[in-house]
Enzyme design. Structure first.
Site, PDB file in Angstrom:
ATOM      1  CG  HIS A   4       9.502  10.301 -12.623  1.00  0.00           C
ATOM      2  ND1 HIS A   4       8.858  11.469 -12.302  1.00  0.00           N
ATOM      3  CD2 HIS A   4       8.766   9.753 -13.616  1.00  0.00           C
ATOM      4  CE1 HIS A   4       7.791  11.627 -13.063  1.00  0.00           C
ATOM      5  NE2 HIS A   4       7.715  10.588 -13.864  1.00  0.00           N
ATOM      6  CD  GLU A  22      -4.609 -21.092 -29.458  1.00  0.00           C
ATOM      7  OE1 GLU A  22      -4.733 -20.060 -28.786  1.00  0.00           O
ATOM      8  OE2 GLU A  22      -5.257 -21.315 -30.510  1.00  0.00           O
ATOM      9  CG  ASP A  57      -5.831 -20.028 -24.800  1.00  0.00           C
ATOM     10  OD1 ASP A  57      -6.378 -19.807 -23.705  1.00  0.00           O
ATOM     11  OD2 ASP A  57      -6.057 -19.360 -25.821  1.00  0.00           O
ATOM     12  CB  CYS A 112       3.126 -17.420 -31.518  1.00  0.00           C
ATOM     13  SG  CYS A 112       1.625 -18.407 -31.475  1.00  0.00           S
TER      14      CYS A 112
END
Length: 863
Positions: free
Chosen positions: A484, A720, A744, A791
């Site tokens: 934490h 891609e 990809d 992207c």
């Protein structure tokens, strides 16, 4: 099972139509509509109607009286059977089944009767937030014919016990329908294995129910002598079906054969959770070795550096300050158990009130931890242990210390590293309560300016009590990267190294230190030039980020080159976050989030509603919608695509759209209907040839004509495949823009499946082969005046950004959270130097060489 069904039928018969049940909030948090859950099964109401709660605490309570009808073995989901047979599902988070039970503690048992407000499951909110797709928790009335949702409370903050909705009994015909459908013909049986990675949990159960109820047949599932109707998701959940189990489906009715065929195909498809052929179900939740109790022995290297484990990123320079707090003395007490118990209870109540007050207005990361502490202070086992010790003669303080010590021992022996790191929270609460008992300050410690805090360990409350404006960095002898206090440090933007060992003892108070969390090292002997350089770098970074967050205008490099910084989106919530972080638009809307996990494809109207909401959130900025990209690792149940030997090379991307033209046309219609016209652009996924682009252009033109659109429609492609990169100049003749999907493209260029654990670690988008394909794409686009963007994940990688700009990329679409950092980085880059860097990178022999080259470049740039 028969007795249970009989009792339910009798109970239903005694519950009149019009009867209502009030449902209260089982969690503290923010109430929201189901549509905001980032999961189409819940958001689309496939399991039933209800509300969602984004939790801020760590305890799930019963929202009304009932019986525990189903309790997931992993603890992430509970179904309650209410009076009159109504069934209520409480599902902690999205995709939490994949956590394997980590962070969940079941407090009730199957068939247990519970009252409203009773604790059901204790959970680690941090574990859910970091380990699941979302912490949003649906509270659902499971679909049926006999109960309906009468009312829901408006969105807003809720506390446990607040009324959130009401259920009403209506005249049901479900039983009669089931009997009519199941009465004729013999029973057909189908046996099959379960290939789902996480077995049959809530979402698969919902999908099975949806298919089963669409046929004139009654179907039940059997396993190991237990049986459940597919019309009852709670019954199916109670079977506890896991990966590899063999089940039998039993069907009666006019369409018994057809429903078994459909169910078998659905289960065989994996429903988006198909396990690998060699994957086995874990015998129990995965455990890792507990951290060693003793501090690690370390030494400062001859060059003055000391390595550690990164808990929070960043670079800092400051003076060493040793954090020491003495042991809290425990009072001997009054000798009266009743007095001591009353003192402890009053102190705990006062501390809970103090935490509640501190939570108001606290940053989200701090508020969630405070909420976790408040829940721990209400832990029944902890209180019972303390009260038992007090009854035996201990003082309030001694009883509390004993109870905490017992819990700490249990956590350390658990074998779970994340649970062991919760020891810090237990010790924190021990100190806070003991200090409150004697009227002292649990964490007060004054810091000088630019302090590098050195400590054995640090508790969350101690960090929250420090002045973050004076805190430069934290270095701990022990500690863990997911504790934490590490989460708090990251939220505060304070670099933090942990597990640095005994060598920290050798650092003198007041020594000037450089903490380089990016390199996981502490520099104890940095030169004056190095220190000055780090300070200059920090000042520059702070100014750039502040300017990037403040600026809502166009982004430019240091020499004035225009670079658009967009955001990748997958929901309306993403769009809002992107806007808050200064995104200039959306470079990739992953539209498949509307399609996956659906028994039927969304129509044009439903899609338009979502696209329009996201467009509105972007306030007129560009919205690039990627056409449906399913297949491969993203199957859609409503498309009965046959199994493929290599899905990554099969029917996926635009190939699916062209194979199912009605889907493609409906999506194009929805995109083109968004207003204002022209805000949306269309991007075609997985293009490999000009003929594919031309086919999509024909559909777009036809829909535009039908809708009466006069202006041109911007249509681009995702690069891609190596084929698209190699022929980018040909594709750019007719594509309006090109955007590289580096994830990809990398796997296809390197012939490495990014879903295969054996090779995934070697996949790196900065491999020179990938960079050369990006360079080809930019050159091909520029030849016809088309812009090229990125992207994929490289757009969010600071090491990739200067290379991409140097290769000719003019638009970066990053994750919403990374937008301000990417904008800040871009504003400090010089294009000529980026081009020279890119040229050198294309000549490197490996991704490792490229990364080393860029690190040195950014160091020289001061970025």
């Amino acid at each position: 099972m028969t007795a249970s069904v009989s009792s339910m039928t009798a109970e239903r018969a005694m519950t009149p139509a019009g009867h209502t049940i009030v449902v209260t909030a089982p969690l503290e948090g923010w109430l929201a509509p189901l549509a905001e859950i980032p999961d189409p099964v819940f958001a689309g109401g496939m399991l039933g109607d209800g509300v969602a709660i984004d939790p801020t605490g760590g305890m799930l309570h019963a929202p009304c009286a009932g019986t525990v009808a189903s309790l997931a073995a992993t603890g992430h989901a509970v179904t309650l059977r209410l009076e009159g047979g109504a069934e209520l599902l409480l599902h902690l988070g999205v995709d939490t089944v994949a956590m394997g039970g980590r962070g969940f503690t079941r407090l009730v048992a199957q068939d247990q009767v519970v009252a409203a407000g009773d604790p059901l499951v204790r959970f680690d909110l941090d574990a859910v937030v970091t380990g699941a797709a979302s912490a949003m928790t649906p509270v659902l009335l499971l679909a049926g014919e006999e109960w309906t949702l009468e009312s829901k409370r408006d969105p807003g903050p809720v506390k446990v016990g607040d009324v959130v909705m009401a259920l009403r009994r209506v005249s049901g015909t479900g039983a009669a329908m089931g009997e009519a459908a199941g009465s004729p013909d013999e029973e057909l049986v189908r046996e099959l294995p379960v290939p789902l990675r996480h077995g049959i949990h809530a979402r698969p159960a919902a999908r099975l129910r949806q298919v089963a109820t669409s046929f004139e047949a009654v179907v039940r599932m059997e396993i190991a002598g237990k049986s459940a109707s597919l019309r009852s998701p709670v019954g199916v959940l109670a079977l506890g079906v896991r990966l590899g189990d063999r089940i039998s489906l039993h069907a009666r009715g006019r369409q018994a054969g057809e429903v078994l065929d459909a169910l078998e195909a659905l289960i065989a498809s994996g429903m988006g959770e198909l396990a690998h052929a060699d994957e086995q179900p874990p015998a129990q939740p995965v455990r890792v070795a507990a951290p060693a109790a003793q501090r690690r022995v370390t030494q400062i290297a001859p060059d003055g550096t000391l390595t550690g484990v990164v808990a929070a990123p960043g670079v800092a320079v400051g003076e060493a300050v040793r954090y020491r707090l003495g042991e809290v003395e425990v009072s001997e007490g009054s000798g009266d158990p009743a007095t001591e118990r009353g003192l402890l209870d009053e102190t705990l109540a006062a501390l809970r009130a103090k935490i509640a007050q501190e939570s108001e207005g606290a940053p989200p990361h701090a508020a969630s931890i405070l909420a976790a502490h408040a829940v721990m202070l209400e832990d029944e086992d902890l209180l019972a242990a303390a009260h038992e010790a007090i009854a035996k003669g201990d003082s309030a303080g001694a009883g509390w210390r004993l109870a905490i010590g017992t819990q700490v021992d249990l956590l350390l022996r658990s074998g779970d590293a994340r649970l062991a790191e919760r020891v810090d929270d237990m010790r924190d609460l021990e100190r806070q309560v003991l200090c409150a008992l004697i009227g002292g300050d649990a964490a007060g410690f004054a810091l000088p300016q630019d302090a590098v805090l050195i400590a054995e360990d640090l508790l969350p409350s101690q960090l929250m009590a420090l002045d973050p404006e004076r805190l430069a960095a934290i270095c701990l002898v022990n500690g863990g990267p997911t504790s934490h206090v590490a989460i708090l440090a990251a939220g505060l933007g304070v670099p933090m190294l942990v597990a640095m060992g005994s060598a920290l003892d050798d650092i003198a108070e007041g020594a000037v230190l450089v903490v380089d969390a990016a390199a996981a090292r502490l520099e104890t002997g940095a030169s004056a030039e190095r220190i000055a350089g780090v300070r200059d770098q920090l000042a520059l970074q702070a100014a750039r980020r502040a300017a990037a967050l403040e600026a809502r205008g166009p982004c430019h490099t240091a020499d004035g080159t225009r670079i658009e910084v967009f955001a990748n989106l997958g929901s309306l919530a993403d769009a809002r976050q992107a806007m808050a972080n200064g995104a200039e638009g959306c470079g990739l809307l992953r539209s498949e989030f509307l399609f996956v996990e659906r028994a039927q494809a969304p129509g044009a109207g439903e899609q338009l509603e979502t696209y329009q909401a996201i467009a509105d959130a972007l306030e007129g900025r560009p919205l690039i919608v990627r056409l449906l990209d399913i297949g491969g690792d993203k199957p859609a149940p409503f498309l009965p695509m046959p199994a493929e030997e290599n899905p990554a090379l099969g029917l996926r991307g635009i190939r699916v759209g062209l194979a199912y033209p009605e889907l493609l046309e409906a999506q194009v219609e929805a995109i083109l209907s968004v207003r204002p016209a022209g805000q949306c652009r269309i991007m075609v996924p997985m293009v490999a040839s000009l003929s594919e682009l031309r086919a999509v252009r024909g559909v777009v033109d036809g829909v535009a004509t039908r809708l009466g659109l006069a202006g041109p429609v911007s249509l681009g492609i995702m690069v891609e495949t190596p084929a698209a990169a190699a022929t980018a100049d040909i594709l750019a003749r007719e594509a309006d823009f090109l955007s590289v999907g580096t994830n990809d493209l990398t796997q296809y260029a390197l012939a490495m499946d990014r879903g295969n654990a054996a090779v995934a670690s070697a996949i790196d988008g900065l491999h020179p082969a990938v960079l050369r394909l990006i360079a080809l794409t930019c050159e091909g686009g520029a030849r016809h005046g088309r812009w090229t963007g990125v992207c994929g994940s490289l757009a969010s990688d600071p090491l990739a950004v200067p290379l991409l700009l140097g290769l000719g990329v003019g638009e970066l679409s990053a994750t919403p959270a990374q937008v301000p950092d990417i904008k800040a980085l871009v504003t400090g880059l010089d294009m000529e130097r980026c081009r020279a860097l890119a040229a050198r990178a294309l000549e490197c022999g490996s991704a490792g060489e490229v990364r080393a080259l860029v690190r040195e470049f950014l160091k020289e740039q001061g970025a």
